[in-house]
Design an enzyme around this catalytic site. Structure first.
Site, PDB file in Angstrom:
ATOM      1  N   TYR A 179       1.083  -1.152  -0.027  1.00  0.00           N
ATOM      2  CA  TYR A 179      -0.148   0.007  -0.024  1.00  0.00           C
ATOM      3  C   TYR A 179       0.911   1.019   0.245  1.00  0.00           C
ATOM      4  O   TYR A 179       1.088   1.915  -1.090  1.00  0.00           O
ATOM      5  CB  TYR A 179      -1.005   0.022   1.214  1.00  0.00           C
TER       6      TYR A 179
ATOM      7  N   VAL B 129     -14.106  -1.815   4.474  1.00  0.00           N
ATOM      8  CA  VAL B 129     -14.595  -2.490   3.480  1.00  0.00           C
ATOM      9  C   VAL B 129     -15.265  -1.752   2.488  1.00  0.00           C
ATOM     10  O   VAL B 129     -16.239  -1.347   2.814  1.00  0.00           O
ATOM     11  CB  VAL B 129     -15.484  -3.651   3.899  1.00  0.00           C
TER      12      VAL B 129
HETATM   13  P1  NAD Z   1     -15.519   3.130  -3.802  1.00  0.00           P
HETATM   14  O1  NAD Z   1     -15.133   2.236  -4.756  1.00  0.00           O
HETATM   15  O2  NAD Z   1     -16.683   3.004  -2.845  1.00  0.00           O
HETATM   16  O3  NAD Z   1     -16.065   4.710  -4.470  1.00  0.00           O
HETATM   17  C1  NAD Z   1     -15.554   5.112  -5.711  1.00  0.00           C
HETATM   18  C2  NAD Z   1     -16.510   5.991  -6.282  1.00  0.00           C
HETATM   19  O4  NAD Z   1     -15.841   6.666  -7.539  1.00  0.00           O
HETATM   20  C3  NAD Z   1     -17.909   5.676  -6.714  1.00  0.00           C
HETATM   21  O5  NAD Z   1     -18.903   6.660  -6.619  1.00  0.00           O
HETATM   22  C4  NAD Z   1     -17.568   5.382  -8.201  1.00  0.00           C
HETATM   23  O6  NAD Z   1     -18.980   5.558  -9.066  1.00  0.00           O
HETATM   24  C5  NAD Z   1     -17.020   6.557  -8.663  1.00  0.00           C
HETATM   25  N1  NAD Z   1     -15.984   6.392  -9.843  1.00  0.00           N
HETATM   26  C6  NAD Z   1     -15.108   5.523 -10.013  1.00  0.00           C
HETATM   27  N2  NAD Z   1     -14.542   5.899 -11.612  1.00  0.00           N
HETATM   28  C7  NAD Z   1     -15.478   7.015 -11.874  1.00  0.00           C
HETATM   29  C8  NAD Z   1     -15.301   7.664 -12.908  1.00  0.00           C
HETATM   30  N3  NAD Z   1     -14.352   7.447 -14.089  1.00  0.00           N
HETATM   31  N4  NAD Z   1     -16.083   8.729 -13.135  1.00  0.00           N
HETATM   32  C9  NAD Z   1     -17.044   9.136 -12.147  1.00  0.00           C
HETATM   33  N5  NAD Z   1     -17.109   8.366 -11.185  1.00  0.00           N
HETATM   34  C10 NAD Z   1     -16.245   7.367 -10.749  1.00  0.00           C
HETATM   35  O7  NAD Z   1     -14.233   3.803  -3.184  1.00  0.00           O
HETATM   36  P2  NAD Z   1     -13.848   4.301  -1.518  1.00  0.00           P
HETATM   37  O8  NAD Z   1     -13.111   3.027  -0.862  1.00  0.00           O
HETATM   38  O9  NAD Z   1     -14.812   5.123  -1.117  1.00  0.00           O
HETATM   39  O10 NAD Z   1     -12.506   5.077  -2.172  1.00  0.00           O
HETATM   40  C11 NAD Z   1     -12.785   6.728  -2.063  1.00  0.00           C
HETATM   41  C12 NAD Z   1     -11.440   7.215  -1.770  1.00  0.00           C
HETATM   42  O11 NAD Z   1     -11.237   7.026  -0.266  1.00  0.00           O
HETATM   43  C13 NAD Z   1     -10.355   6.849  -2.732  1.00  0.00           C
HETATM   44  O12 NAD Z   1      -9.414   8.004  -2.808  1.00  0.00           O
HETATM   45  C14 NAD Z   1      -9.687   5.867  -1.716  1.00  0.00           C
HETATM   46  O13 NAD Z   1      -8.291   5.670  -1.897  1.00  0.00           O
HETATM   47  C15 NAD Z   1      -9.915   6.619  -0.373  1.00  0.00           C
HETATM   48  N6  NAD Z   1      -9.692   5.665   0.826  1.00  0.00           N
HETATM   49  C16 NAD Z   1     -10.625   4.331   1.083  1.00  0.00           C
HETATM   50  C17 NAD Z   1     -10.097   3.623   2.220  1.00  0.00           C
HETATM   51  C18 NAD Z   1     -10.737   2.259   2.223  1.00  0.00           C
HETATM   52  O14 NAD Z   1     -10.330   1.533   3.112  1.00  0.00           O
HETATM   53  N7  NAD Z   1     -11.706   1.884   1.497  1.00  0.00           N
HETATM   54  C19 NAD Z   1      -9.569   4.169   3.068  1.00  0.00           C
HETATM   55  C20 NAD Z   1      -8.841   5.464   3.178  1.00  0.00           C
HETATM   56  C21 NAD Z   1      -9.129   6.195   1.905  1.00  0.00           C
END
Ligand code: NAD
Ligand code: NA
Length: 398
Positions: free
Chosen positions: A236, A275
């Site tokens: 990561y 998740v």
């Molecule tokens: P997720 O997959 O649940 O959400 C992704 C979102 O992006 C969705 O709404 C999807 O429709 C949208 N999306 C993807 N490609 C797109 C495009 N081309 N155009 C428009 N919309 C698009 O992901 P998440 O886990 O909520 O991640 C969101 C952020 O949070 C990311 O930057 C991730 O790295 C960060 N993050 C996640 C975690 C974790 O554990 N899940 C922890 C810390 C930070």
């Protein structure tokens, strides 16, 4: 149609509209139970608004401080005989609840990386809201077509210098095994991952929104990052995705410069491991999350995406004192995950974890529950053997 979960690898191919609505309602109830977010945002754009941290941000803004919201996402709509994706049903349910509460909510479904979707979003803001006071950037995507060059970049999840071997779990079967992941072939892997998940597109959004005059005085913008424990560093934070997060974090000063004359500010918030559709695709991380859940639940400090985002809004972005930042200028809502006592216990369990003891020493069950709930499954009060309409639409897009 009778809709049951159908999985392939770490993805779930089906989604349940009533279950998605239940998921959204639970999140709304949680935000309401925490009371009003004082001086919260009023007109909000969420990019990546349909799942994970994005939908939780949208709900926190709308139901925490009565915000009008525009959500941008990339989801498959429901059509005759064909299921929509979870994010589609989430957005349908969110808009319905927002509208019944008298809140403005409209959505745009398309590629947020493109110039066209940015222009379309700006037109909608001009027409309906005039200006916005918060931009949440919560995209997670495996690829990006660069709007200026037309090149399609694909991100990879790889270590950078050495192969990485560690434990991982297939969370469906509970089998713990060793996985070895080869490092990047060339710097192309790093550059492509940075192009997809780094800060350039966030900056492009802010540039376009600013040039169009749709950012309000004092506007805020926030994007999400992750750090996590040392045991996941090779895959990561020190891997290709970590380089993209470094780039995202390094974009903050450039965005602050853009927002200076509006007295605006940008932040990266480091969130907890949870998740989501994106995190379930990362090797090693699901095993870490299932151990983390066990420890944090035992200590009574577990949070899901909605608890994280409500706290980010109420206690970081919109508290009355100055937003507390770490030594690198980041907001930390991963503070509870990273507590020394939590990490020490997870590290101990990590050494012990195997297929035989997994159910006992980890919260793999909680992991699975959360995973299926992302797709609207596993809610006790929904009868999954009953016929349901798959043709649910997002009101503003219908
Ligand atoms: P997720 O997959 O649940 O959400 C992704 C979102 O992006 C969705 O709404 C999807 O429709 C949208 N999306 C993807 N490609 C797109 C495009 N081309 N155009 C428009 N919309 C698009 O992901 P998440 O886990 O909520 O991640 C969101 C952020 O949070 C990311 O930057 C991730 O790295 C960060 N993050 C996640 C975690 C974790 O554990 N899940 C922890 C810390 C930070
Ligand atoms: Na999101």
């Amino acid at each position: 149609m009778i809709i049951q979960p159908r999985t392939r690898g770490f993805i779930c191919l089906t989604a349940h509209p009533e279950g998605a609505a239940e998921n959204i309602k639970n999140q709304i109830e949680y935000v309401k139970s925490k009371g009003e977010i004082k001086n919260g945002p009023k007109k909000v754009l969420v990019i990546g608004a349909s799942t994970g941290f994005g939908i939780a941000s949208r709900i926190s803004a709308a139901f925490g401080s009565g915000a009008a919201t525009i959500g941008v996402f990339f989801e498959k709509p429901a059509s005759e005989g064909k299921l929509g994706t979870a994010g589609w049903y989430n957005s349908a349910a969110f808009e319905k609840e927002a509208h019944s509460a008298g809140l403005y909510a409209k959505s745009i479904n398309g590629d947020a990386f493109s110039d066209e979707i940015k222009a379309q979003t700006i037109e909608l803001i001009k027409k309906d809201l005039g200006q916005i006071d918060l931009v949440v950037y919560s995209l997670a995507s495996p690829r990006r077509t660069h709007p200026k060059t037309g090149v399609q970049h694909s991100s990879v999840l790889k270590p950078i210098e050495q192969p990485f071997t560690n434990k991982t779990v297939d969370f469906h079967t509970g089998v713990v095994s060793d996985i070895s992941i080869q490092p990047v072939d060339s710097t192309d892997d790093i550059n492509n991952t940075v192009a997809v998940m780094g800060g350039e597109d966030w900056k492009f959004w802010i540039e376009d929104l600013k040039a169009a005059g749709v950012l309000a005085e004092g506007v805020k913008t926030v994007a999400y990052s992750y750090i996590g424990p040392e045991l996941t560093y090779p895959i990561y934070r020190n891997g290709t995705i970590g380089r993209a997060k470094d780039d995202l974090e390094a974009t903050v000063p450039a965005i602050n410069e853009l927002l200076k004359d509006l007295h605006g500010i940008s932040y990266v918030s480091v969130n907890k491991a949870l998740v989501t559709q994106s995190s379930s695709a990362i090797p090693v991380v699901p095993l870490y999350i299932s151990l983390l859940y066990k420890v944090m639940k035992e200590k009574g400090i577990h949070e899901g995406t909605i608890e994280q985002m409500q706290r980010l809004f109420a206690e970081r972005l919109y508290n009355d004192v100055e937003t507390p930042l770490d030594d690198k200028g980041r907001i930390r809502v991963d503070d509870l995950e990273m507590r020394a006592d939590v990490q020490a216990e997870v590290a101990k369990l990590w050494e012990q974890a195997n297929t035989e003891n997994l159910e006992e020493i980890s919260d793999i069950k909680g992991y699975r529950d959360d995973f299926f709930q992302l797709f609207g499954f596993n809610f006790d009060n929904i009868d999954y053997n009953k016929d349901t309409s798959e043709l649910v639409q997002v009101p503003s897009l219908a």
